[in-house]
Design an enzyme around this catalytic site. Sequence first.
Site, PDB file in Angstrom:
ATOM      1  N   GLY A 698       0.816  -1.205   0.000  1.00 37.78           N
ATOM      2  CA  GLY A 698       0.000   0.000   0.000  1.00 37.78           C
ATOM      3  C   GLY A 698       0.847   1.251   0.000  1.00 37.78           C
ATOM      4  O   GLY A 698       2.077   1.210   0.012  1.00 37.78           O
ATOM      5  N   GLY A 700       1.090   5.187   1.812  1.00 35.61           N
ATOM      6  CA  GLY A 700       0.637   6.170   2.781  1.00 35.61           C
ATOM      7  C   GLY A 700       0.735   7.559   2.191  1.00 35.61           C
ATOM      8  O   GLY A 700       1.058   7.751   1.015  1.00 35.61           O
ATOM      9  N   SER A 702       2.919   9.742   2.701  1.00 34.65           N
ATOM     10  CA  SER A 702       4.275  10.213   2.445  1.00 34.65           C
ATOM     11  C   SER A 702       5.202   9.099   1.978  1.00 34.65           C
ATOM     12  O   SER A 702       6.408   9.223   2.090  1.00 34.65           O
ATOM     13  CB  SER A 702       4.841  10.851   3.727  1.00 34.65           C
ATOM     14  N   GLY A 703       4.656   8.011   1.464  1.00 35.79           N
ATOM     15  CA  GLY A 703       5.544   6.986   0.957  1.00 35.79           C
ATOM     16  C   GLY A 703       4.850   5.654   0.770  1.00 35.79           C
ATOM     17  O   GLY A 703       3.717   5.449   1.201  1.00 35.79           O
ATOM     18  N   LYS A 704       5.542   4.740   0.090  1.00 37.37           N
ATOM     19  CA  LYS A 704       5.034   3.396  -0.110  1.00 37.37           C
ATOM     20  C   LYS A 704       5.313   2.533   1.122  1.00 37.37           C
ATOM     21  O   LYS A 704       6.256   2.787   1.864  1.00 37.37           O
ATOM     22  CB  LYS A 704       5.685   2.758  -1.329  1.00 37.37           C
ATOM     23  N   VAL A 705       4.499   1.488   1.300  1.00 40.59           N
ATOM     24  CA  VAL A 705       4.646   0.585   2.442  1.00 40.59           C
ATOM     25  C   VAL A 705       4.826  -0.835   1.916  1.00 40.59           C
ATOM     26  O   VAL A 705       4.127  -1.265   0.990  1.00 40.59           O
ATOM     27  CB  VAL A 705       3.424   0.656   3.376  1.00 40.59           C
ATOM     28  N   LYS A 723       8.067   1.564   5.630  1.00 38.03           N
ATOM     29  CA  LYS A 723       7.617   2.730   4.884  1.00 38.03           C
ATOM     30  C   LYS A 723       8.839   3.385   4.234  1.00 38.03           C
ATOM     31  O   LYS A 723       9.791   3.741   4.918  1.00 38.03           O
ATOM     32  CB  LYS A 723       6.917   3.740   5.788  1.00 38.03           C
ATOM     33  N   ASP A 826      -4.200  13.437  12.376  1.00 35.75           N
ATOM     34  CA  ASP A 826      -4.760  12.683  11.252  1.00 35.75           C
ATOM     35  C   ASP A 826      -5.389  11.385  11.749  1.00 35.75           C
ATOM     36  O   ASP A 826      -5.148  10.306  11.202  1.00 35.75           O
ATOM     37  CB  ASP A 826      -3.680  12.392  10.212  1.00 35.75           C
TER      38      ASP A 826
END
Length: 997
Positions: A698, A700, A702-705, A723, A826
């Site tokens: 997935g 997020g 601010s970046g891929k996980v 992340k 958030d």
Amino acid sequence: MANKRYASFFLFFMMPFSLLHKSYPQLVNQSSDEHQILLELKKHWGSSPVLGRWSSNSAAHCNWGGITCTNGVVTGISLPNQTFIKPIPPSICLLKNLTHLDVSYNNISSPFPTMLYNCSNLKYLDISNNAFAGNLPNDINSLPALLEHLNLSSNHFTGRIPPSIGLFPRLKSLLLDTNQFDGRYPAEDISNFADLERLTLAVNPFVPAPFPTEFGRLTRLTYLWLSNMNITGEIPESLSSLRELNLLDLSSNKLQGKIPTWIWQHKKLQYLYLYGNKFTSEIESNITALNLVEIDVSANELTGTIPDGFGKITNLTLLFLYFNKLSGSIPPSVGLLPKLTDIRLFNNMLSGSLPPELGKHSPLANLEISYNNLSGELPEGLCFNRKLYSIVVFNNSFSGKLPSSLDGCYPLQNLMLYNNNFSGEFPRSLWSVVTDQLSVVMIQNNNFSGTFPAQLPWNFTRLDISNNRFSGPIPTLAGKMKVFRAANNLLSGEIPWDLTGISQVIEFDLSGNQISGSLPTTIGVLMRLNALYLSGNQISGNIPAGFGFITGLNDLDLSSNKLSGEIPKDFNKLLLSFLNLSMNQLTGEIPTSLQNKAYEQSFLFNPGLCVSSSNSLQNFPICRARTNINKDLFRKHIALISAVASIILLVSAVVGFILLRRKTHLQDHLSWKLTPFHVLHFTVNDILSGVCEQNWIGSGRSGKVYRVYAGDRTSGGMMVAVKRIWNMQNIDNKLEKDFLAEVQILGEIRHTNIVKLLCCISSSEAKLLIYEYMENGSLHQWLHQRERIGAPGPLDWPTRLQIAIDSARGLCYMHHHCSPPIVHRDVKCANILLDHNFRAKMADFGLAKILLRAGDDESFSAIAGTFGYMAPEYGHQFKVNEKIDVYSFGVVLLEIITGRVANDGGVYYCLAQWAWRQYQEYGLSVDLLDEGIRDPTHVEDALEVFTLAVICTGEHPSMRPSMKDVLNILIQFDRKSTRIQGSLKHAVSDETTLLES
């Protein structure tokens, strides 16, 4: 003379019969009247389990169920659990000799029954566990002055408790718990009861106030239950005069300071419950309260060591000290306690080994000591008395073989040993079908060896043996199995063809073994399957078309095997979020639904695969239809193919060389900086080698996980979430700040309901955050994407409530226990992650901000957060304090309760506004609830939590409760998992049993 004496004797002898004859018509009439009154009572309330057996043909009403008579007249009516709905009729007081009335555990919903004022001889009144509502009348003392027992608990009474409650001169038992009384504690009024023995005011939203010192005058009290009623300050010394106490429950309040010495030296105290407060300092070392049977001081802030004095309390059956800050070793004397059945010490800082005699001298049933620093071997006699049903010791440093007493420990239901250093052969008897109680076995990340029997027990629901050294064939799986994980072992043979016995399985993982043979064609019977991992084996043959029946399949990994043939066209029916078929021998056209960039890395190293057009997946040839061609054309094609192949070979060599150089550079550990926040059992290279597209799960904000298995069996590897934030030349400064914010906050936080940041890895090219892996994904998926993740059904109410409580604990810790406080900014369902037991943790702190000066708002120049969750003042004024998290959490509660998404408010713009309008215009109704939680037993609680959510999403920040208040309110609804029932269980009379709620 004799005749005269005889006559006198006859008159004397016959006088009582003469008097009886004169009063007999009165008794007959009274009995007849009572008979008719009872029949009218039956007619009023209708049929019920007991009233259904009352017969108008029988005159012997004193023999009817629920009726007590004394000298032929009715003195008692006891009709609990009869499903009554209608109010208590006034005619009941026509029974002039009625002293005892019990209609508890029914569904009577009316105001307080003032008609009982006319029951002039009433001594015992129990109307608990009904739906009585409204304020108590100011003249409640108009009930008979003879009253000795008054039980109004577990109803819906509101308002203040009137002062007249203190005007019953003979009262011995006053039970007012589990209502909605507010105002101040009625301390002065209640303290006048000279003969009061039992008092309960628990679970009421009183105005926060210090402990009532006046209660020290109630010197005959044996039972005092005052939990969940907003008591603040310290326990006063005046309570030391309560020398007759048998039970003291002050749990889930706001008490602080030290637990008084007099409590630990009380002579008659048996049940002590002080959990869920803020008691600090050490536990009294000189313990002389030797009659204690149960001790629960968990979820406080206690420090120091566990006193050796606990080992002197020979009647002790239950010892709960979990969620504190205790250190040092567990005293060996605790292992000698002869009656100890349940010990829970998890989430402390304990070290050393367990008491060597633990379990040998007592009927030990439950052991929970996870999340400590304990080491050594488990005691040899742990299941010596064959009563042990649960062992929870994960996340410690235990080693060695399992004790021999576990071999044949048939009561065992729950075995959680993961993340330790256990070794040796796992007891075969625990796999035995005879062990029909065992259902959960989680022993992953150890060094166990051994083999399985031909078939596992029917009762297994979860089995995780990943990252051990088990060998031999896979057993036949059957029964209630939901999760089977056996990755990274030495298992061999074929996957059993008969899969009908595990049709309920959700996750199946055999990756990294030595499995051979072909995939069972019966795979389609696993229609509830959500994830299947079989990579890194030697499986051959075709992929069965039966996969097309598993419409809920979310993750499928068949990579690094020897599969051949075409990918079945039935794959077009699947909605996979993760697919990896790479490194096999597959041929033919890739199913059209999979020919998109989402699956770009799913088919690598299958040279026989092709696609329908050049606009689909790259690096795959276009499939061509077969035609009849002559030999010359065939030769030309062969020549052309050879030329193209040579070019491709040359290009591949160059590209391969470049990729190899890039990979070498990426994995050059000298260019990476590792910043650990916990003890690690993996290296930088373990992480870097797993950051690839087939492990992508997935993205997020601010970046891929990525999901990466880090480490190996010998060093205690584990699954982690990584992340990745790229840091190239055009790096966004905002992303850089996100990265630094998350590292700064999570690296310092230690809380069970906040996702754990294990380490940080950074270089000039990229930055990586490595978290603990949460197996059940996010709350958003379970609420709104059930079909996509293959959930067997909606979350039930107890699970949703526990998720809400866990999340609230995490936010409460950030707001009230961090210095300076932290605002998440958030909070949303997607940032609430769930572990294998559906326990929740807050995640994604890229937006979190620390309030540098407690109590001050902080302004920001840009809006950040998620639409539908942002508080109105945040969007208009850019002002940030803890109340914006409360608003967002309120939206989460609304999603949990209604099943709607946060920005699904229809014409009302967002869910929060929709809920407010529904509440204003229509009030509370079952239609507000998600269909999965409309069970009548939970509707009332769910609607009350809906009301709490509406309050949390109020427009004005000052009107929203704090997260601490929200948490305390939610805990009140957790009646099945809190100690409310437990504290009542051990009461000293039958009356106490009626109080259980």
